[in-house]
Design a protein around this motif. Structure first.
Motif, PDB file in Angstrom:
ATOM      1  N   LYS A   2       0.835  -1.188   0.000  1.00 21.91           N
ATOM      2  CA  LYS A   2       0.000   0.000   0.000  1.00 21.91           C
ATOM      3  C   LYS A   2       0.879   1.250   0.000  1.00 21.91           C
ATOM      4  O   LYS A   2       1.815   1.355   0.755  1.00 21.91           O
ATOM      5  N   TYR A   3       0.513   2.194  -0.850  1.00 17.25           N
ATOM      6  CA  TYR A   3       1.284   3.432  -0.843  1.00 17.25           C
ATOM      7  C   TYR A   3       0.496   4.550  -1.499  1.00 17.25           C
ATOM      8  O   TYR A   3      -0.437   4.338  -2.255  1.00 17.25           O
ATOM      9  N   LEU A   4       0.869   5.755  -1.153  1.00 19.14           N
ATOM     10  CA  LEU A   4       0.341   6.957  -1.775  1.00 19.14           C
ATOM     11  C   LEU A   4       1.488   7.591  -2.533  1.00 19.14           C
ATOM     12  O   LEU A   4       2.635   7.520  -2.111  1.00 19.14           O
ATOM     13  N   THR A  33       7.590   9.208  -2.921  1.00 18.69           N
ATOM     14  CA  THR A  33       6.481   8.276  -2.760  1.00 18.69           C
ATOM     15  C   THR A  33       6.286   8.003  -1.275  1.00 18.69           C
ATOM     16  O   THR A  33       7.253   7.740  -0.559  1.00 18.69           O
ATOM     17  N   THR A  34       5.061   8.068  -0.803  1.00 15.09           N
ATOM     18  CA  THR A  34       4.770   7.854   0.612  1.00 15.09           C
ATOM     19  C   THR A  34       4.239   6.442   0.830  1.00 15.09           C
ATOM     20  O   THR A  34       3.224   6.057   0.247  1.00 15.09           O
ATOM     21  N   TYR A  35       4.928   5.681   1.667  1.00 11.35           N
ATOM     22  CA  TYR A  35       4.575   4.298   1.972  1.00 11.35           C
ATOM     23  C   TYR A  35       4.023   4.192   3.390  1.00 11.35           C
ATOM     24  O   TYR A  35       4.430   4.937   4.290  1.00 11.35           O
ATOM     25  N   ASN A  36       3.129   3.245   3.567  1.00 12.72           N
ATOM     26  CA  ASN A  36       2.599   2.938   4.897  1.00 12.72           C
ATOM     27  C   ASN A  36       3.356   1.755   5.492  1.00 12.72           C
ATOM     28  O   ASN A  36       3.658   0.792   4.795  1.00 12.72           O
ATOM     29  N   TYR A  37       3.645   1.847   6.774  1.00 13.98           N
ATOM     30  CA  TYR A  37       4.209   0.710   7.490  1.00 13.98           C
ATOM     31  C   TYR A  37       3.621   0.742   8.895  1.00 13.98           C
ATOM     32  O   TYR A  37       3.028   1.739   9.312  1.00 13.98           O
ATOM     33  N   PHE A  49       9.642   8.298   0.602  1.00  7.51           N
ATOM     34  CA  PHE A  49      10.789   7.701  -0.082  1.00  7.51           C
ATOM     35  C   PHE A  49      11.154   8.573  -1.276  1.00  7.51           C
ATOM     36  O   PHE A  49      10.354   8.775  -2.190  1.00  7.51           O
ATOM     37  N   TYR A  50      12.357   9.115  -1.246  1.00  9.10           N
ATOM     38  CA  TYR A  50      12.846  10.013  -2.299  1.00  9.10           C
ATOM     39  C   TYR A  50      13.873   9.279  -3.156  1.00  9.10           C
ATOM     40  O   TYR A  50      14.785   8.625  -2.635  1.00  9.10           O
ATOM     41  N   VAL A  51      13.727   9.410  -4.468  1.00  7.86           N
ATOM     42  CA  VAL A  51      14.714   8.865  -5.381  1.00  7.86           C
ATOM     43  C   VAL A  51      14.740   9.732  -6.630  1.00  7.86           C
ATOM     44  O   VAL A  51      13.704  10.234  -7.072  1.00  7.86           O
ATOM     45  N   ALA A  52      15.932   9.904  -7.190  1.00  9.64           N
ATOM     46  CA  ALA A  52      16.070  10.709  -8.408  1.00  9.64           C
ATOM     47  C   ALA A  52      16.023   9.803  -9.623  1.00  9.64           C
ATOM     48  O   ALA A  52      16.672   8.756  -9.656  1.00  9.64           O
ATOM     49  N   GLY A  53      15.226  10.209 -10.606  1.00  9.60           N
ATOM     50  CA  GLY A  53      15.121   9.430 -11.834  1.00  9.60           C
ATOM     51  C   GLY A  53      14.467   8.095 -11.582  1.00  9.60           C
ATOM     52  O   GLY A  53      13.744   7.887 -10.605  1.00  9.60           O
ATOM     53  N   VAL A  94      16.365   8.225  -0.069  1.00 11.39           N
ATOM     54  CA  VAL A  94      16.127   8.768   1.268  1.00 11.39           C
ATOM     55  C   VAL A  94      14.752   8.328   1.744  1.00 11.39           C
ATOM     56  O   VAL A  94      13.777   8.389   0.992  1.00 11.39           O
ATOM     57  N   ALA A  95      14.670   7.876   2.987  1.00 11.87           N
ATOM     58  CA  ALA A  95      13.388   7.576   3.625  1.00 11.87           C
ATOM     59  C   ALA A  95      13.256   8.479   4.846  1.00 11.87           C
ATOM     60  O   ALA A  95      14.042   8.372   5.784  1.00 11.87           O
ATOM     61  N   SER A  96      12.293   9.388   4.804  1.00 12.83           N
ATOM     62  CA  SER A  96      12.012  10.268   5.934  1.00 12.83           C
ATOM     63  C   SER A  96      10.829   9.681   6.687  1.00 12.83           C
ATOM     64  O   SER A  96       9.724   9.590   6.157  1.00 12.83           O
ATOM     65  N   VAL A  97      11.064   9.294   7.952  1.00  9.09           N
ATOM     66  CA  VAL A  97      10.148   8.399   8.667  1.00  9.09           C
ATOM     67  C   VAL A  97       9.336   9.122   9.738  1.00  9.09           C
ATOM     68  O   VAL A  97       9.877   9.911  10.527  1.00  9.09           O
ATOM     69  N   SER A  98       8.037   8.838   9.786  1.00 11.32           N
ATOM     70  CA  SER A  98       7.191   9.241  10.909  1.00 11.32           C
ATOM     71  C   SER A  98       7.235   8.146  11.972  1.00 11.32           C
ATOM     72  O   SER A  98       7.483   6.980  11.660  1.00 11.32           O
ATOM     73  N   TYR A  99       6.964   8.535  13.218  1.00 17.01           N
ATOM     74  CA  TYR A  99       6.979   7.574  14.316  1.00 17.01           C
ATOM     75  C   TYR A  99       6.031   8.063  15.410  1.00 17.01           C
ATOM     76  O   TYR A  99       5.558   9.206  15.380  1.00 17.01           O
ATOM     77  N   ARG A 100       5.733   7.203  16.374  1.00 19.92           N
ATOM     78  CA  ARG A 100       4.816   7.589  17.449  1.00 19.92           C
ATOM     79  C   ARG A 100       5.401   8.730  18.283  1.00 19.92           C
ATOM     80  O   ARG A 100       6.543   8.653  18.741  1.00 19.92           O
TER      81      ARG A 100
END
Length: 299
Positions: A2-4, A33-37, A49-53, A94-100
């Motif tokens: 699942k992802y947005l 791209t924003t992923y759910n975990y 999740f950031y990626v070039a090209g 790059v993965a910029s992560v949210s957390y509780r």
């Protein structure tokens, strides 16, 4: 999975043949791209999740953890987006992560029980580890090099990633997994005793000597008094660097003379060239073990 999805485009200068991936800005278009975990089906968090090209095979990954005293902050704040985008333009994923944010509406000061502060370190570390587990399980699709995953964080995020690298026992990730490096911007840990030859990974540290929240040296968190509920001794960037030096480990330590806690965020921009230097020479293209001590004045 699942992802947005959100796509952003960054216009950069023309690429020249002489530019080096992971060192120079060689890409212009960056996709986010924003992923759910999450640990449960009804409890999910996200990482951007950031990626070039196009997704490439075996990209090094920087996992960034935002600050905010475990009560606030955002994975997609403007400075974070800029930092992640510039890294991606150099070829890093790059993965910029949210957390509780378990200290929300509680705070993180001297009136908060020290046990709750430790619980916040551990809770955030657990959540970020779950995000990394998700990434490892989907590394082929994401194009991630499992041997080149670098932790990075600011303030509470720095406390989280330093805790993950040097203190917390790994109960989530594969037993043979090892971080390729860690970047702590104005962070600290509760003990140095767990840092040994096995855990002495390449480490970059930024810290101001005038930080009134997270100690630069060895001191109580927020300089609480001994009879305060929130009294807990923390080991800041200076003793961490000294410990790594004694072990012969690789580190890149920037002291900001008279610098305050604002360097937790300022390091992402004012120290960006040094971060790239560390990533390229101490993690990606290692030719020798470097032990770098650098001091600058607060700007």
């Amino acid at each position: 999975m699942k992802y947005l999805t959100t796509i952003i485009f960054i216009i950069a200068t023309n690429v020249t043949v002489a530019q080096t991936i992971y060192l120079d800005s060689v890409f212009s278009e960056v996709t986010k791209t924003t992923y759910n975990y999450g640990p449960k089906k009804n409890e999910t968090f996200q990482f951007d999740f950031y990626v070039a090209g196009a997704v490439r095979e075996k990209m090094p990954l920087v996992v960034y953890v935002h600050g905010g005293g475990f009560s606030g902050g955002s994975r997609d704040a403007e400075k974070v987006v800029g930092f992640a985008t510039e890294l991606a333009q150099r070829g890093y994923a790059v993965a910029s992560v949210s957390y509780r944010l378990i200290m929300k509406d509680i705070g993180f000061g001297c009136d908060v029980e020290s046990s709750m502060k430790i619980a916040a370190f551990d809770s955030a570390s657990y959540d970020v580890s779950l995000a990394i587990k998700y990434i490892l399980e989907n590394s082929q699709e994401l194009g991630i090099d499992q041997g080149k995953i670098i932790l990075a964080g600011s303030s509470a995020g720095a406390e989280t990633v330093l805790n993950m690298a040097f203190v917390q026992e790994n109960e989530i990730l594969p037993s043979d997994f090892k971080y390729a490096g860690v970047i702590g911007m104005a962070g600290a840990i509760k003990t140095l005793q767990e840092i040994d030859e096995n855990r002495a990974i390449p480490t970059q540290l930024f810290h101001g000597t005038g930080d009134k929240l997270v100690p630069y040296n060895i001191a109580p968190h927020r300089y609480c008094k001994g009879n305060d509920k929130g009294f807990i001794i923390l080991y800041g960037s200076k003793p961490i660097a000294e410990r790594l030096k004694s072990l012969g480990g690789s580190y890149y330590f920037t002291t900001i003379n008279d610098g305050g806690h604002n360097w937790a965020e300022s390091s992402m921009s004012k120290g960006f060239d040094e971060i790239i230097d560390f990533l390229y020479h101490d993690v990606i293209n290692v030719k020798t073990i470097r032990q770098t001590d650098r001091a600058i004045n607060d700007l």
